[in-house]
Design a protein around this motif. Structure first.
Motif, PDB file in Angstrom:
ATOM      1  N   TRP A 274      60.559  -0.064  64.153  1.00 27.17           N
ATOM      2  CA  TRP A 274      60.359  -1.251  64.983  1.00 27.17           C
ATOM      3  C   TRP A 274      59.111  -2.065  64.643  1.00 27.17           C
ATOM      4  O   TRP A 274      59.024  -3.251  65.008  1.00 27.17           O
ATOM      5  N   ILE A 275      58.131  -1.481  63.997  1.00 29.02           N
ATOM      6  CA  ILE A 275      56.860  -2.177  63.773  1.00 29.02           C
ATOM      7  C   ILE A 275      56.655  -2.553  62.313  1.00 29.02           C
ATOM      8  O   ILE A 275      56.380  -3.699  61.985  1.00 29.02           O
ATOM      9  N   GLU A 276      56.792  -1.592  61.400  1.00 29.19           N
ATOM     10  CA  GLU A 276      56.558  -1.875  59.979  1.00 29.19           C
ATOM     11  C   GLU A 276      57.460  -1.021  59.102  1.00 29.19           C
ATOM     12  O   GLU A 276      57.142   0.146  58.841  1.00 29.19           O
ATOM     13  N   PRO A 277      58.560  -1.574  58.637  1.00 29.19           N
ATOM     14  CA  PRO A 277      59.408  -0.830  57.696  1.00 29.19           C
ATOM     15  C   PRO A 277      58.611  -0.441  56.448  1.00 29.19           C
ATOM     16  O   PRO A 277      57.828  -1.234  55.927  1.00 29.19           O
ATOM     17  N   GLY A 278      58.792   0.789  56.013  1.00 31.72           N
ATOM     18  CA  GLY A 278      58.055   1.267  54.847  1.00 31.72           C
ATOM     19  C   GLY A 278      56.701   1.868  55.169  1.00 31.72           C
ATOM     20  O   GLY A 278      55.960   2.271  54.267  1.00 31.72           O
ATOM     21  N   LEU A 279      56.364   1.959  56.456  1.00 32.71           N
ATOM     22  CA  LEU A 279      55.048   2.458  56.878  1.00 32.71           C
ATOM     23  C   LEU A 279      54.797   3.881  56.387  1.00 32.71           C
ATOM     24  O   LEU A 279      53.735   4.184  55.838  1.00 32.71           O
ATOM     25  N   ILE A 280      55.757   4.764  56.591  1.00 33.66           N
ATOM     26  CA  ILE A 280      55.540   6.172  56.256  1.00 33.66           C
ATOM     27  C   ILE A 280      55.323   6.342  54.760  1.00 33.66           C
ATOM     28  O   ILE A 280      54.441   7.097  54.321  1.00 33.66           O
ATOM     29  N   ALA A 281      56.091   5.631  53.960  1.00 29.02           N
ATOM     30  CA  ALA A 281      55.915   5.711  52.507  1.00 29.02           C
ATOM     31  C   ALA A 281      54.544   5.182  52.099  1.00 29.02           C
ATOM     32  O   ALA A 281      53.906   5.732  51.190  1.00 29.02           O
ATOM     33  N   ARG A 282      54.091   4.122  52.758  1.00 25.69           N
ATOM     34  CA  ARG A 282      52.762   3.570  52.458  1.00 25.69           C
ATOM     35  C   ARG A 282      51.665   4.588  52.744  1.00 25.69           C
ATOM     36  O   ARG A 282      50.735   4.769  51.954  1.00 25.69           O
ATOM     37  N   LEU A 283      51.775   5.250  53.891  1.00 23.18           N
ATOM     38  CA  LEU A 283      50.765   6.242  54.256  1.00 23.18           C
ATOM     39  C   LEU A 283      50.819   7.457  53.350  1.00 23.18           C
ATOM     40  O   LEU A 283      49.778   7.992  52.955  1.00 23.18           O
ATOM     41  N   GLN A 284      52.038   7.889  53.010  1.00 18.50           N
ATOM     42  CA  GLN A 284      52.165   9.050  52.131  1.00 18.50           C
ATOM     43  C   GLN A 284      51.614   8.733  50.752  1.00 18.50           C
ATOM     44  O   GLN A 284      51.003   9.583  50.092  1.00 18.50           O
ATOM     45  N   SER A 285      51.787   7.492  50.320  1.00 18.90           N
ATOM     46  CA  SER A 285      51.249   7.077  49.027  1.00 18.90           C
ATOM     47  C   SER A 285      49.732   7.170  49.022  1.00 18.90           C
ATOM     48  O   SER A 285      49.132   7.597  48.034  1.00 18.90           O
ATOM     49  N   LEU A 286      49.106   6.774  50.129  1.00 16.29           N
ATOM     50  CA  LEU A 286      47.640   6.880  50.214  1.00 16.29           C
ATOM     51  C   LEU A 286      47.204   8.340  50.154  1.00 16.29           C
ATOM     52  O   LEU A 286      46.255   8.689  49.446  1.00 16.29           O
ATOM     53  N   VAL A 287      47.887   9.184  50.896  1.00 13.50           N
ATOM     54  CA  VAL A 287      47.532  10.604  50.914  1.00 13.50           C
ATOM     55  C   VAL A 287      47.653  11.219  49.523  1.00 13.50           C
ATOM     56  O   VAL A 287      46.840  12.066  49.125  1.00 13.50           O
ATOM     57  N   ASP A 288      48.632  10.769  48.757  1.00 12.31           N
ATOM     58  CA  ASP A 288      48.884  11.344  47.434  1.00 12.31           C
ATOM     59  C   ASP A 288      48.042  10.718  46.322  1.00 12.31           C
ATOM     60  O   ASP A 288      48.045  11.215  45.191  1.00 12.31           O
ATOM     61  N   SER A 289      47.354   9.631  46.618  1.00  4.61           N
ATOM     62  CA  SER A 289      46.640   8.897  45.571  1.00  4.61           C
ATOM     63  C   SER A 289      45.211   9.389  45.396  1.00  4.61           C
ATOM     64  O   SER A 289      44.660  10.091  46.254  1.00  4.61           O
ATOM     65  N   THR A 290      44.617   9.011  44.281  1.00  3.36           N
ATOM     66  CA  THR A 290      43.185   9.176  44.057  1.00  3.36           C
ATOM     67  C   THR A 290      42.552   7.799  44.191  1.00  3.36           C
ATOM     68  O   THR A 290      42.967   6.856  43.513  1.00  3.36           O
ATOM     69  N   PHE A 291      41.562   7.664  45.060  1.00  5.51           N
ATOM     70  CA  PHE A 291      40.991   6.357  45.331  1.00  5.51           C
ATOM     71  C   PHE A 291      40.221   5.855  44.111  1.00  5.51           C
ATOM     72  O   PHE A 291      39.375   6.569  43.555  1.00  5.51           O
ATOM     73  N   ALA A 292      40.508   4.631  43.713  1.00  2.96           N
ATOM     74  CA  ALA A 292      39.804   4.017  42.590  1.00  2.96           C
ATOM     75  C   ALA A 292      38.388   3.610  43.006  1.00  2.96           C
ATOM     76  O   ALA A 292      38.060   3.575  44.195  1.00  2.96           O
ATOM     77  N   ARG A 293      37.561   3.295  42.012  1.00  2.72           N
ATOM     78  CA  ARG A 293      36.198   2.817  42.276  1.00  2.72           C
ATOM     79  C   ARG A 293      35.910   1.601  41.409  1.00  2.72           C
ATOM     80  O   ARG A 293      36.290   1.546  40.239  1.00  2.72           O
ATOM     81  N   CYS A 294      35.252   0.635  42.019  1.00  5.15           N
ATOM     82  CA  CYS A 294      34.992  -0.639  41.356  1.00  5.15           C
ATOM     83  C   CYS A 294      33.708  -1.206  41.929  1.00  5.15           C
ATOM     84  O   CYS A 294      33.526  -1.207  43.146  1.00  5.15           O
ATOM     85  N   THR A 295      32.820  -1.697  41.100  1.00  5.59           N
ATOM     86  CA  THR A 295      31.596  -2.307  41.619  1.00  5.59           C
ATOM     87  C   THR A 295      31.896  -3.693  42.174  1.00  5.59           C
ATOM     88  O   THR A 295      32.892  -4.332  41.793  1.00  5.59           O
ATOM     89  N   TYR A 296      31.033  -4.142  43.055  1.00  8.27           N
ATOM     90  CA  TYR A 296      31.142  -5.497  43.599  1.00  8.27           C
ATOM     91  C   TYR A 296      31.175  -6.516  42.462  1.00  8.27           C
ATOM     92  O   TYR A 296      31.981  -7.460  42.481  1.00  8.27           O
ATOM     93  N   THR A 297      30.315  -6.339  41.470  1.00  5.99           N
ATOM     94  CA  THR A 297      30.258  -7.274  40.343  1.00  5.99           C
ATOM     95  C   THR A 297      31.584  -7.306  39.597  1.00  5.99           C
ATOM     96  O   THR A 297      32.081  -8.377  39.229  1.00  5.99           O
ATOM     97  N   GLU A 298      32.194  -6.132  39.387  1.00  6.89           N
ATOM     98  CA  GLU A 298      33.508  -6.087  38.746  1.00  6.89           C
ATOM     99  C   GLU A 298      34.571  -6.737  39.623  1.00  6.89           C
ATOM    100  O   GLU A 298      35.489  -7.395  39.126  1.00  6.89           O
ATOM    101  N   GLY A 299      34.431  -6.543  40.943  1.00  7.71           N
ATOM    102  CA  GLY A 299      35.385  -7.153  41.870  1.00  7.71           C
ATOM    103  C   GLY A 299      35.345  -8.667  41.808  1.00  7.71           C
ATOM    104  O   GLY A 299      36.395  -9.340  41.829  1.00  7.71           O
ATOM    105  N   ILE A 300      34.128  -9.235  41.747  1.00  4.32           N
ATOM    106  CA  ILE A 300      33.992 -10.686  41.616  1.00  4.32           C
ATOM    107  C   ILE A 300      34.653 -11.165  40.320  1.00  4.32           C
ATOM    108  O   ILE A 300      35.332 -12.196  40.281  1.00  4.32           O
ATOM    109  N   ALA A 301      34.484 -10.403  39.248  1.00  6.83           N
ATOM    110  CA  ALA A 301      35.104 -10.759  37.969  1.00  6.83           C
ATOM    111  C   ALA A 301      36.628 -10.764  38.080  1.00  6.83           C
ATOM    112  O   ALA A 301      37.304 -11.645  37.526  1.00  6.83           O
ATOM    113  N   HIS A 302      37.191  -9.784  38.815  1.00  7.03           N
ATOM    114  CA  HIS A 302      38.640  -9.749  39.018  1.00  7.03           C
ATOM    115  C   HIS A 302      39.114 -10.996  39.762  1.00  7.03           C
ATOM    116  O   HIS A 302      40.159 -11.581  39.425  1.00  7.03           O
ATOM    117  N   LEU A 303      38.357 -11.411  40.757  1.00 11.51           N
ATOM    118  CA  LEU A 303      38.724 -12.603  41.526  1.00 11.51           C
ATOM    119  C   LEU A 303      38.655 -13.853  40.654  1.00 11.51           C
ATOM    120  O   LEU A 303      39.521 -14.737  40.740  1.00 11.51           O
TER     121      LEU A 303
END
Length: 449
Positions: A274-303
């Motif tokens: 009723w609220i967000e189709p695909g919610l459980i898969a999204r959460l399970q994906s986070l649990v199964d992932s390794t969080f990436a790391r990026c500096t602010y300076t690199e983030g600005i470059a991506h933008l």
């Protein structure tokens, strides 16, 4: 003794054929000539139970003709036998022998309809827990709170209750509520925007600690993610640098989400439908992932390389908006990412200055769908640099003498982070407004209770 509806659903075979007593509130009531059906919910479980009553009810309770007149919202006690149900919607039902009225409910009860808009339900915060959506939200809130405490308890953290009334601006932004006239405490008193400053002394004596409590911001904002009162989870780790800090934050978030998925399957299935189709898969994906790391300076470059037209401007030295954060985690990394080493100009005084003297050892966790979820840093343990930070941000060092003492008397490197509990709940339930994940929302021009 009353039997909880949760126990009936979880251990149905233990109750079949037995006489039991249940109590709850009527969700729906249908009746025919000689038989009626009540959908009863007692709050112990997301799902309700069907009660079947006929015109041979025991005389010690209500007669059939009175039961059929009961309104939605009425509270009753039912004594009867649990039996297998011939219907496909529920595995069992209660064949009522006695129905006792605990509290009647008139026809102006505002939850007569099956579905109401969230905006309307916010105007009746005292009744909205009786709806499916809010019953699910607040049960998940309870489970998530338990999981937070469980995570830190298992890792030897000490839970500290920090003060709500304070004389310090913990974030340096000045958006604080005044509490009393100056003469009560002999100085200005405010509602705390964070428990961090007051939990740090315990970190430097008991090593790993955390606080989990209400915090307050007097920010004039009516967005869907801002509230004047909200709860914060704030651990502090001694002998820990920024990397240690981020590892703990990642483990904590995964633990709490995993706990909710495992212990609230009915609620999460409801949110998925009723609220967000695909919610459980999204959460399970986070649990199964390794969080990436990026500096602010690199983030600005991506933008800069994105070629995308954003609503708000960006550039090195500017704080990022949600649209920028979401682009970095959703389009560039396609998952959770710690954005680290922001410019010192718009960060708090307690964050450790990096060797470049332009950035600080901090990080925000950016997650798809919401942007920033966790913010943390390695704390500045060097007295000279701490004085410099206070001056840089225009704060009076005398107000922080006690905080500086922590560095004078056996200081050590330490780190910590904060996660807004309501923002987390929005992420884990799919709800789009912070007003819908806190029991009694306090926002600009809104204080009904």
């Amino acid at each position: 003794m009353y039997t909880r509806i949760k126990d009936l659903h979880k251990s149905t075979s233990d109750y079949l054929g037995k006489d039991i007593k249940i109590g709850g509130w009527i969700r729906t009531l249908r009746d025919g000539k000689n038989v009626g059906f009540i959908e009863l919910n007692d709050g112990s479980f997301f799902r309700s139970v069907q009660v079947v009553f006929e015109d041979d009810l025991d005389e010690s309770g209500m007669p059939f003709n009175d039961v059929v007149k009961l309104g939605v919202g009425a509270c009753v006690t039912v004594i009867g036998q649990a039996a297998e149900s011939p219907g496909a919607k529920q595995p069992f039902e209660i064949k009522a022998k006695t129905v006792l009225l605990e509290g009647s409910c008139p026809s102006d009860y505002p939850l007569q309809k099956k579905r109401h808009g969230f905006e309307f339900l916010r105007t009746i915060a005292h009744l909205r827990p009786r709806t499916n959506t809010y019953a699910a939200v607040f049960r998940v809130r309870s489970l998530a709170s338990f999981a937070v405490h469980e995570f830190f308890h298992k890792r030897g953290f000490v839970h500290v209750h920090t003060p709500i009334i304070t004389g310090n601006d913990g974030e340096g932004h000045g958006e604080m509520f005044g509490v009393t006239p100056d003469d009560f405490f002999g100085k200005q008193a405010m509602l705390a925007v964070t428990g961090q400053l007051h939990v740090e002394p315990f970190c430097l004596s008991m090593r790993d600690v955390y606080t989990f409590g209400p915090t307050f911001r007097a920010e004039h904002s009516n967005t869907t993610t801002h509230a004047a009162e909200f709860w914060m989870i704030e651990p502090e780790l001694a002998f820990a640098d920024l990397n240690d800090n981020l590892e703990n934050a990642e483990a904590m978030l995964k633990h709490v989400i995993r706990f909710v998925l495992e212990n609230a399957p009915e609620e999460m299935a409801f949110f998925e439908q009723w609220i967000e189709p695909g919610l459980i898969a999204r959460l399970q994906s986070l649990v199964d992932s390794t969080f990436a790391r990026c500096t602010y300076t690199e983030g600005i470059a991506h933008l800069e390389k994105s070629g995308k037209k954003f609503e708000f401007p960006f550039g090195w030295g500017m704080d990022l908006k949600t649209e920028h954060e979401r682009y970095i985690c959703e389009e560039v990394y396609k998952g959770p990412v710690f954005l680290t080493d922001y410019p010192r100009d718009f960060k708090a005084f307690y964050m450790r200055l990096n060797d470049d003297r332009k950035t600080v050892a901090c990080a925000d966790l950016l997650v798809p769908g919401i942007g920033e979820l966790i913010g943390g840093s390695q704390r500045e343990e060097r007295i000279e640099e701490l004085h410099d930070n206070l001056a840089f941000l225009g704060l009076n060092p005398e107000d922080y003498d006690w905080y500086i003492d922590l560095r004078r008397f056996g200081g050590v490197r330490h780190s910590g982070y904060g996660m807004g509990f309501e923002r987390f709940l929005m992420y884990v339930t799919g709800m789009k407004n912070i007003r819908d994940v806190i029991p009694y929302p306090r926002t600009v021009d809104h204080l009904s209770y």
